[in-house]
Every structure is written in structure tokens, then in C-alpha cells.
Design a protein around this motif. Sequence first.
Motif, PDB file in Angstrom:
ATOM      1  N   LEU A  45       4.367  54.616   8.848  1.00  0.00           N
ATOM      2  CA  LEU A  45       3.469  54.988   9.942  1.00  0.00           C
ATOM      3  C   LEU A  45       2.025  54.645   9.587  1.00  0.00           C
ATOM      4  CD1 LEU A  45       4.980  58.464  10.913  1.00  0.00           C
ATOM      5  CD2 LEU A  45       5.322  56.265  12.062  1.00  0.00           C
ATOM      6  N   GLN A  46       1.650  54.829   8.326  1.00  0.00           N
ATOM      7  CA  GLN A  46       0.313  54.455   7.883  1.00  0.00           C
ATOM      8  C   GLN A  46       0.115  52.948   7.975  1.00  0.00           C
ATOM      9  OE1 GLN A  46       0.350  56.222   3.966  1.00  0.00           O
ATOM     10  NE2 GLN A  46      -0.737  58.053   4.665  1.00  0.00           N
ATOM     11  N   ALA A  47       1.163  52.198   7.657  1.00  0.00           N
ATOM     12  CA  ALA A  47       1.069  50.735   7.755  1.00  0.00           C
ATOM     13  C   ALA A  47       0.851  50.305   9.207  1.00  0.00           C
ATOM     14  CB  ALA A  47       2.334  50.092   7.195  1.00  0.00           C
ATOM     15  N   ILE A  48       1.514  50.992  10.148  1.00  0.00           N
ATOM     16  CA  ILE A  48       1.318  50.682  11.567  1.00  0.00           C
ATOM     17  C   ILE A  48      -0.116  50.963  11.980  1.00  0.00           C
ATOM     18  CG2 ILE A  48       1.935  51.400  13.911  1.00  0.00           C
ATOM     19  CD1 ILE A  48       4.756  51.895  12.906  1.00  0.00           C
ATOM     20  N   SER A  49      -0.661  52.096  11.531  1.00  0.00           N
ATOM     21  CA  SER A  49      -2.035  52.449  11.869  1.00  0.00           C
ATOM     22  C   SER A  49      -3.021  51.404  11.347  1.00  0.00           C
ATOM     23  CB  SER A  49      -2.375  53.830  11.304  1.00  0.00           C
ATOM     24  OG  SER A  49      -3.714  54.173  11.559  1.00  0.00           O
ATOM     25  N   MET A  50      -2.824  50.969  10.104  1.00  0.00           N
ATOM     26  CA  MET A  50      -3.719  49.965   9.521  1.00  0.00           C
ATOM     27  C   MET A  50      -3.605  48.641  10.266  1.00  0.00           C
ATOM     28  SD  MET A  50      -3.108  50.812   5.472  1.00  0.00           S
ATOM     29  CE  MET A  50      -4.068  49.392   4.962  1.00  0.00           C
ATOM     30  N   MET A  51      -2.380  48.254  10.598  1.00  0.00           N
ATOM     31  CA  MET A  51      -2.171  47.003  11.317  1.00  0.00           C
ATOM     32  C   MET A  51      -2.825  47.060  12.692  1.00  0.00           C
ATOM     33  SD  MET A  51      -0.797  44.013  11.012  1.00  0.00           S
ATOM     34  CE  MET A  51      -0.497  42.637  12.125  1.00  0.00           C
ATOM     35  N   ALA A  52      -2.730  48.212  13.365  1.00  0.00           N
ATOM     36  CA  ALA A  52      -3.341  48.361  14.688  1.00  0.00           C
ATOM     37  C   ALA A  52      -4.861  48.259  14.606  1.00  0.00           C
ATOM     38  CB  ALA A  52      -2.930  49.702  15.296  1.00  0.00           C
ATOM     39  N   GLU A  53      -5.463  48.822  13.554  1.00  0.00           N
ATOM     40  CA  GLU A  53      -6.916  48.735  13.386  1.00  0.00           C
ATOM     41  C   GLU A  53      -7.358  47.297  13.163  1.00  0.00           C
ATOM     42  OE1 GLU A  53      -8.058  51.360  10.283  1.00  0.00           O
ATOM     43  OE2 GLU A  53      -7.527  53.187  11.382  1.00  0.00           O
ATOM     44  N   ASN A  56      -7.061  45.465  16.474  1.00  0.00           N
ATOM     45  CA  ASN A  56      -8.139  45.856  17.384  1.00  0.00           C
ATOM     46  C   ASN A  56      -9.452  45.171  17.013  1.00  0.00           C
ATOM     47  OD1 ASN A  56      -9.193  47.685  19.550  1.00  0.00           O
ATOM     48  ND2 ASN A  56     -10.429  48.451  17.847  1.00  0.00           N
ATOM     49  N   ALA A  57      -9.734  45.072  15.693  1.00  0.00           N
ATOM     50  CA  ALA A  57     -10.957  44.400  15.256  1.00  0.00           C
ATOM     51  C   ALA A  57     -10.936  42.924  15.637  1.00  0.00           C
ATOM     52  CB  ALA A  57     -11.112  44.562  13.746  1.00  0.00           C
ATOM     53  N   ARG A  58      -9.791  42.290  15.516  1.00  0.00           N
ATOM     54  CA  ARG A  58      -9.687  40.878  15.885  1.00  0.00           C
ATOM     55  C   ARG A  58      -9.868  40.683  17.395  1.00  0.00           C
ATOM     56  NH1 ARG A  58      -4.458  38.924  12.226  1.00  0.00           N
ATOM     57  NH2 ARG A  58      -5.548  38.875  10.202  1.00  0.00           N
ATOM     58  N   LEU A  59      -9.330  41.611  18.166  1.00  0.00           N
ATOM     59  CA  LEU A  59      -9.487  41.513  19.610  1.00  0.00           C
ATOM     60  C   LEU A  59     -10.951  41.655  20.014  1.00  0.00           C
ATOM     61  CD1 LEU A  59      -6.406  43.584  20.868  1.00  0.00           C
ATOM     62  CD2 LEU A  59      -6.787  41.125  21.149  1.00  0.00           C
ATOM     63  N   GLU A  60     -11.667  42.556  19.345  1.00  0.00           N
ATOM     64  CA  GLU A  60     -13.086  42.751  19.652  1.00  0.00           C
ATOM     65  C   GLU A  60     -13.902  41.510  19.315  1.00  0.00           C
ATOM     66  OE1 GLU A  60     -14.246  46.242  17.560  1.00  0.00           O
ATOM     67  OE2 GLU A  60     -13.423  47.625  19.060  1.00  0.00           O
ATOM     68  N   ARG A  61     -13.519  40.836  18.230  1.00  0.00           N
ATOM     69  CA  ARG A  61     -14.235  39.611  17.859  1.00  0.00           C
ATOM     70  C   ARG A  61     -13.832  38.439  18.731  1.00  0.00           C
ATOM     71  NH1 ARG A  61     -12.978  41.257  12.449  1.00  0.00           N
ATOM     72  NH2 ARG A  61     -11.384  39.610  12.366  1.00  0.00           N
ATOM     73  N   GLY A  62     -12.647  38.503  19.310  1.00  0.00           N
ATOM     74  CA  GLY A  62     -12.171  37.427  20.181  1.00  0.00           C
ATOM     75  C   GLY A  62     -11.893  36.140  19.440  1.00  0.00           C
ATOM     76  N   THR A  63     -11.502  36.249  18.171  1.00  0.00           N
ATOM     77  CA  THR A  63     -11.288  35.039  17.379  1.00  0.00           C
ATOM     78  C   THR A  63      -9.825  34.616  17.323  1.00  0.00           C
ATOM     79  OG1 THR A  63     -11.132  36.413  15.390  1.00  0.00           O
ATOM     80  CG2 THR A  63     -13.296  35.480  15.923  1.00  0.00           C
ATOM     81  N   SER A  72       0.789  38.841  15.267  1.00  0.00           N
ATOM     82  CA  SER A  72       0.396  40.206  14.925  1.00  0.00           C
ATOM     83  C   SER A  72       1.271  41.231  15.639  1.00  0.00           C
ATOM     84  CB  SER A  72      -1.078  40.433  15.272  1.00  0.00           C
ATOM     85  OG  SER A  72      -1.919  39.586  14.514  1.00  0.00           O
ATOM     86  N   ILE A  73       1.575  40.983  16.906  1.00  0.00           N
ATOM     87  CA  ILE A  73       2.434  41.891  17.662  1.00  0.00           C
ATOM     88  C   ILE A  73       3.831  41.936  17.042  1.00  0.00           C
ATOM     89  CG2 ILE A  73       3.605  42.225  19.856  1.00  0.00           C
ATOM     90  CD1 ILE A  73       0.745  43.146  19.878  1.00  0.00           C
ATOM     91  N   SER A  74       4.331  40.793  16.601  1.00  0.00           N
ATOM     92  CA  SER A  74       5.658  40.749  15.981  1.00  0.00           C
ATOM     93  C   SER A  74       5.682  41.573  14.697  1.00  0.00           C
ATOM     94  CB  SER A  74       6.052  39.299  15.680  1.00  0.00           C
ATOM     95  OG  SER A  74       6.161  38.546  16.872  1.00  0.00           O
ATOM     96  N   LYS A  75       4.598  41.466  13.899  1.00  0.00           N
ATOM     97  CA  LYS A  75       4.516  42.269  12.672  1.00  0.00           C
ATOM     98  C   LYS A  75       4.468  43.760  13.005  1.00  0.00           C
ATOM     99  CE  LYS A  75       2.161  38.779   9.841  1.00  0.00           C
ATOM    100  NZ  LYS A  75       0.897  38.441   9.104  1.00  0.00           N
ATOM    101  N   ARG A  78       7.879  44.967  13.929  1.00  0.00           N
ATOM    102  CA  ARG A  78       8.740  45.098  12.748  1.00  0.00           C
ATOM    103  C   ARG A  78       8.409  46.373  11.965  1.00  0.00           C
ATOM    104  NH1 ARG A  78       7.540  40.744  10.654  1.00  0.00           N
ATOM    105  NH2 ARG A  78       6.156  41.379   8.974  1.00  0.00           N
ATOM    106  N   LEU A  79       7.104  46.662  11.820  1.00  0.00           N
ATOM    107  CA  LEU A  79       6.694  47.891  11.135  1.00  0.00           C
ATOM    108  C   LEU A  79       7.171  49.130  11.895  1.00  0.00           C
ATOM    109  CD1 LEU A  79       3.036  46.967  10.079  1.00  0.00           C
ATOM    110  CD2 LEU A  79       5.009  47.285   8.558  1.00  0.00           C
ATOM    111  N   ALA A  80       7.127  49.064  13.224  1.00  0.00           N
ATOM    112  CA  ALA A  80       7.581  50.197  14.032  1.00  0.00           C
ATOM    113  C   ALA A  80       9.077  50.437  13.844  1.00  0.00           C
ATOM    114  CB  ALA A  80       7.259  49.953  15.502  1.00  0.00           C
ATOM    115  N   ARG A  81       9.855  49.359  13.796  1.00  0.00           N
ATOM    116  CA  ARG A  81      11.301  49.510  13.575  1.00  0.00           C
ATOM    117  C   ARG A  81      11.566  50.105  12.196  1.00  0.00           C
ATOM    118  NH1 ARG A  81      11.445  44.354  16.133  1.00  0.00           N
ATOM    119  NH2 ARG A  81      11.615  43.338  14.095  1.00  0.00           N
ATOM    120  N   ASP A  82      10.825  49.642  11.189  1.00  0.00           N
ATOM    121  CA  ASP A  82      10.986  50.190   9.845  1.00  0.00           C
ATOM    122  C   ASP A  82      10.621  51.675   9.809  1.00  0.00           C
ATOM    123  OD1 ASP A  82      11.758  47.716   8.940  1.00  0.00           O
ATOM    124  OD2 ASP A  82       9.799  47.182   8.103  1.00  0.00           O
ATOM    125  N   ALA A  83       9.578  52.050  10.551  1.00  0.00           N
ATOM    126  CA  ALA A  83       9.159  53.445  10.588  1.00  0.00           C
ATOM    127  C   ALA A  83      10.228  54.321  11.227  1.00  0.00           C
ATOM    128  CB  ALA A  83       7.842  53.578  11.342  1.00  0.00           C
TER     129      ALA A  83
END
Length: 240
Positions: A45-53, A56-63, A72-75, A78-83
Motif C-alpha cells: 500500500l505504501q508503494a502504491i502511495s509513492m507511485m501515485a505521488e 501526480n508530479a509528472r502530470l503537473e509538469r506535463g512531461t 505508469s498506470i500499468s505499474k 500491478r502494485l494494487a493487485r499485489d496489495a
Amino acid sequence: MTASDDTIPFTASAARKPRTGAEAARYGVLRRLGPVLKHDMVVNLQAISMMAEVLNARLERGTDTPADFQTSISKLNRLARDAVASCIKVATWFEPGEDVSIKLDQGIEECLSLLASNFNFRGFQVTRELTNADFQVWRIALRNLVIASLISLTDASSGACEVTVKAEIRNGAAEITVRVTPLEDAAEPLVIEPSYRHLDWADVQALAVSEQVELVRGPDEISIRMPRAVATAPLQIAPV
């Protein structure tokens, strides 16, 4: 396995003893495993939170390109299924549900992996002598007795020890021996106070009576004799 005064016999009267002692022992085991089970549940669950942050930072930068975003969504999926899988696995310790069989060596490894970090911190060294025979035992009974034996023996030790777990098949039953041997010239272990009370021989006995498992105590060791798991429920025909 030789008989002793500490042998728990297979008798109907023993099976009818009050369950209070066994229930207290199960609660004690779960409380001692609490920190480990909590870690196993939240690590993904912590890994999901870090991945989401990060996402979100990449989306804000628009890069990110659409392809990067899809990766990123696929990763994240996968983390959600593992959780989910980790949470379901941890939940079986609290609510076992219908008992299932497990291969003897796999069940013991499952128990040892839960206690590995605690044993490492305390300076315990674990040695395994496990058979790889396809011998199935009931998972709940194996978990209760092996975990309780490991915790009670190490609780009673005065310092760092070698913990030996041996499993073999003899006369159609699984024989598991848990032994602790003091380590000479061991490095000063990290002192860790248990999260709950110590487990003792009475706890292991109560669980053995409840599970109708034969148990023998020797000097610095506990031997467990478990029958093969045999399904007794009637076969059901799947609907066409």
C-alpha cells in the motif's frame, strides 16, 4: 518419537477440554505476529502511495507522453493487485475460513519467513532440515503449533541461539522438531521487547490439545507429530 510425561495423547476427553486455553494461546500468537502481519499488509500500500505521488508530479509538469502515462498506470495496477493479494494472505491469519492442506515444507517456510526479521534482530540463526516430499498437512494446525513452538522456545532462551527446524515423514506422519542451541561467542544481539506477553509451554500444549496433535517436549526442543491431511468433505459435482 519416544513418549514422555509431556506427550499430548489422542483421546476424546482431551478433545473435549475447555477451549479457553487454546483461544488465549491463539490470541497470544496473533499479538506476537501483529507487527509482522501489519508490515506485510501495508508495504504494498505504501508503494502504491509513492507511485501515485510520482505520477501526480509528472502530470503537473506535463512531461509524460501517453505511452509513459500508460506504463505508469500499468505499474500502479500491478502494485494494487499485489496489495490485494497481500491483504488477503494476512487476513487468513485472523480469519482462516475453511481449513486447507499445505505441503509440509511450504507451510514451515511460511512460518519461518514471518519470524525471519525478528530472529535476525535478536541474533538467532535459523537452520532448516526439511523434506521435499509431497506430504500435505492441515495449514491451520501447522501454523499454530510451529509458530507457538518457535516463539515459546526463543522466549525462554537466555541469549542468541541457533534455531533448528527439522521435518521428516515417519510411519505415515509428519514429525517436526524445533530446537534451540545457545551460540557461543555470539555478537551482542539487539534487545527487542515483545509486543505482547511471552508464550510458554502451556500455550503450546493448549494448541496441541485443540488441534488433536501429538506433542513431546525435550530439553530445549519441542517435537510435533502431525497426521496427513485427508479431505473428509463429500465431493461436489460442478454445475454444467
